[in-house]
Enzyme design. Structure first.
Site, short mmCIF file in Angstrom:
data_model
loop_
_atom_site.label_atom_id
_atom_site.label_comp_id
_atom_site.label_asym_id
_atom_site.label_seq_id
_atom_site.Cartn_x
_atom_site.Cartn_y
_atom_site.Cartn_z
N ARG A 32 0.82 -1.22 0.00
CA ARG A 32 0.00 0.00 0.00
C ARG A 32 0.85 1.26 0.00
O ARG A 32 0.47 2.27 -0.61
CB ARG A 32 -0.94 -0.02 1.20
CG ARG A 32 -2.05 -1.01 1.01
CD ARG A 32 -2.97 -1.06 2.20
NE ARG A 32 -4.14 -1.86 1.91
CZ ARG A 32 -4.86 -2.48 2.81
NH1 ARG A 32 -4.53 -2.42 4.08
NH2 ARG A 32 -5.92 -3.18 2.47
N LYS A 203 -18.38 -16.58 1.83
CA LYS A 203 -19.83 -16.45 2.01
C LYS A 203 -20.58 -15.91 0.81
O LYS A 203 -20.16 -14.95 0.18
CB LYS A 203 -20.09 -15.50 3.18
CG LYS A 203 -19.69 -16.05 4.52
CD LYS A 203 -20.01 -15.02 5.55
CE LYS A 203 -19.70 -15.51 6.94
NZ LYS A 203 -19.82 -14.40 7.89
N GLY A 359 -9.23 -8.80 -1.24
CA GLY A 359 -8.02 -9.13 -0.47
C GLY A 359 -7.52 -10.54 -0.65
O GLY A 359 -6.34 -10.76 -0.96
N GLY A 382 -12.83 -4.17 -0.22
CA GLY A 382 -14.23 -3.79 -0.06
C GLY A 382 -14.64 -2.71 -1.05
O GLY A 382 -15.76 -2.73 -1.58
P1 AMP Z 1 -13.61 -13.94 1.14
O1 AMP Z 1 -12.99 -12.91 2.04
O2 AMP Z 1 -15.09 -13.99 1.21
O3 AMP Z 1 -13.07 -13.88 -0.27
O4 AMP Z 1 -13.19 -15.34 1.75
C1 AMP Z 1 -11.87 -15.79 1.73
C2 AMP Z 1 -11.79 -16.97 2.64
O5 AMP Z 1 -12.67 -17.98 2.18
C3 AMP Z 1 -10.41 -17.58 2.69
O6 AMP Z 1 -9.88 -17.39 3.98
C4 AMP Z 1 -10.64 -19.05 2.39
O7 AMP Z 1 -9.96 -19.91 3.26
C5 AMP Z 1 -12.13 -19.20 2.62
N1 AMP Z 1 -12.69 -20.33 1.89
C6 AMP Z 1 -12.62 -20.58 0.59
N2 AMP Z 1 -13.19 -21.76 0.30
C7 AMP Z 1 -13.63 -22.29 1.44
C8 AMP Z 1 -14.27 -23.48 1.80
N3 AMP Z 1 -14.58 -24.39 0.89
N4 AMP Z 1 -14.56 -23.69 3.11
C9 AMP Z 1 -14.23 -22.77 4.02
N5 AMP Z 1 -13.62 -21.61 3.75
C10 AMP Z 1 -13.32 -21.36 2.48
#
Ligand code: AMP
Length: 401
Positions: A32, A203, A359, A382
């Site tokens: 950054r 999620k 990220g 974000g």
């Molecule tokens: P996000 O910030 O929503 O992009 O989420 C990223 C996180 O999602 C990372 O820390 C990954 O470890 C987690 N992630 C990806 N696939 C899975 C999965 N199948 N089960 C649990 N966590 C996951």
């Protein structure tokens, strides 16, 4: 940036110096800071004095027992030596971003000198976008430049409200902000087609708005990672202990239907690497995605899915990637994410334009060692997500009106 005469002007610049620090306050990733350097240098070379303001961490959420902010942990003073080195100049420091010290130090700067103001979030007025606080910040500059794309989605005092104290001809975007917006606009407004979005991460709830928007923009949408199990369950499958948001089953089905009616191809995993524990050393099996037994959870996309996804990616002309395809932090479950990273790099090599935003996908592509083989990596997690969703970012509107 090209429209200003910075000579002999005090240039108040909002940067995103929210860098990770270790226990000894050493910077563990200075991306950054490095991204802000071209704008700072350009102003210095043009004879402007640069007054930098930023936040670092969330000091208001981690107050000390006596209710005061933890200055030792969150002070931006920690980054002065490194910033001085990167800019090849002695960066001065004001121990409060608001008040007499900051203002007087800003007036005493010579052309080409740099002053860093203390963490804006030491004041609770920052996050509230408090008017008097923003007016105080504005007194430190004759021109306001916003180069903090990573915080442009926040209507805070130093990112948004401060801009109202500058006339239209006294405020503008820095080079990083301009580049980030241009790259996002390239995907949103004039993508070479087919346009493929790859979503993953934890999620559905975090990305449902983006998914909805993408069904109006893309030819292909690929959904992997933890998000995929909500879709699998919504389609009638069993997902064992996998991440799944039961409140979003209906919305997942609505996305599937909307994609179909818009003629968008939505690709979901067909096989999954499951584990009997959330750990790198767990026992694993490969099963069809909607047939995950109790006691097991899906932690990565399977080999057949990797191949299907890679094929779609390699046939794309524009690629947007947000979110890892599995728990890539565990090496044994990083293969799906690595396969996608490789496919994105191969497509880019073949002439496609690729934007990596958010990220964790940035961390994932760097972990795969392919960070320099994609077209653009966004610094704004974000903020990029909200911009792609179609929201007007307050930090952008404050400049453009
Ligand atoms: P996000 O910030 O929503 O992009 O989420 C990223 C996180 O999602 C990372 O820390 C990954 O470890 C987690 N992630 C990806 N696939 C899975 C999965 N199948 N089960 C649990 N966590 C996951």
């Amino acid at each position: 940036m090209d429209q200003f005469d910075f000579n002999n002007q005090r240039v108040l610049m909002r940067v995103d110096f929210n860098v990770p620090l270790d226990d000894k306050h050493n910077i563990t990733d200075d991306t950054r800071i490095r991204k802000a350097v071209p704008t700072i240098q350009k102003i210095m070379e043009a004879g402007g004095a640069v007054i930098l303001m930023s936040h670092l961490g969330r000091p208001q959420k981690k107050l000390k027992e006596d209710g005061t902010v933890n200055v030792e942990k969150f002070t931006l003073r920690h980054i002065v030596p490194h910033l001085s080195k990167v800019l090849d100049t002695d960066v001065q420091f004001a121990s409060n971003c608001f008040g007499a010290e900051a203002k007087s130090k800003s007036f005493l700067l010579n052309p080409g000198q740099v002053l860093l103001l203390e963490n804006t979030r030491f004041h609770k007025e920052e996050s509230k976008g408090e008017e008097i606080f923003a007016a105080g910040l504005a007194q430190c500059g004759d021109i306001f430049i916003n180069d903090a794309f990573g915080t442009a989605h926040r209507a805070h005092a130093s990112t948004t409200v401060v801009a109202s104290h500058f006339k239209p001809e006294q405020k503008g975007f820095g080079l990083l902000m301009k580049t980030e917006l241009a790259n996002a606009d390239r995907v949103l407004n004039s993508p070479a087609r087919p346009l493929t979005a790859i979503l993953g991460g934890a999620k559905v709830s975090d990305k449902i708005k983006l998914l909805d928007r993408l069904t109006e923009l893309c030819q292909n949408i690929i959904v992997g990672g933890g998000m995929a199990y909500t879709f699998a369950k919504a389609a009638g499958g069993t997902v064992g202990n996998s991440l799944c948001e039961d409140d979003y089953l209906e919305l997942a089905n609505e996305i599937v239907a909307k994609a179909k009616s818009n003629g968008v191809d939505l690709y979901l995993p067909t096989d999954t690497v499951i584990a009997d524990d959330f750990s790198n050393s767990a026992n694993t099996k490969i099963v069809p995605t909607g047939e995950i037994p109790d006691g097991w959870e899906g932690l990565d996309i399977g080999p057949e899915t990797r191949e299907r996804f890679a094929k779609v990616i390699k046939n794309s002309k524009t690629i947007l990637w947000n979110g890892p395809q599995g728990v890539f932090e565990f090496d044994n479950f990083a293969h799906g994410t690595d396969a996608i990273a490789n496919a994105v790099a191969a497509a880019t090599d073949n002439g496609a334009y690729s934007l990596i935003g958010g990220g964790d996908s940035v961390a994932a592509i760097n972990k795969a060692g392919l960070g320099d083989q994609v077209s653009f990596i966004s610094t704004g997690g974000g903020a990029m997500l909200e911009y792609l969703e179609g929201k007007t970012l307050p930090g952008v509107k404050a400049i453009t009106g």
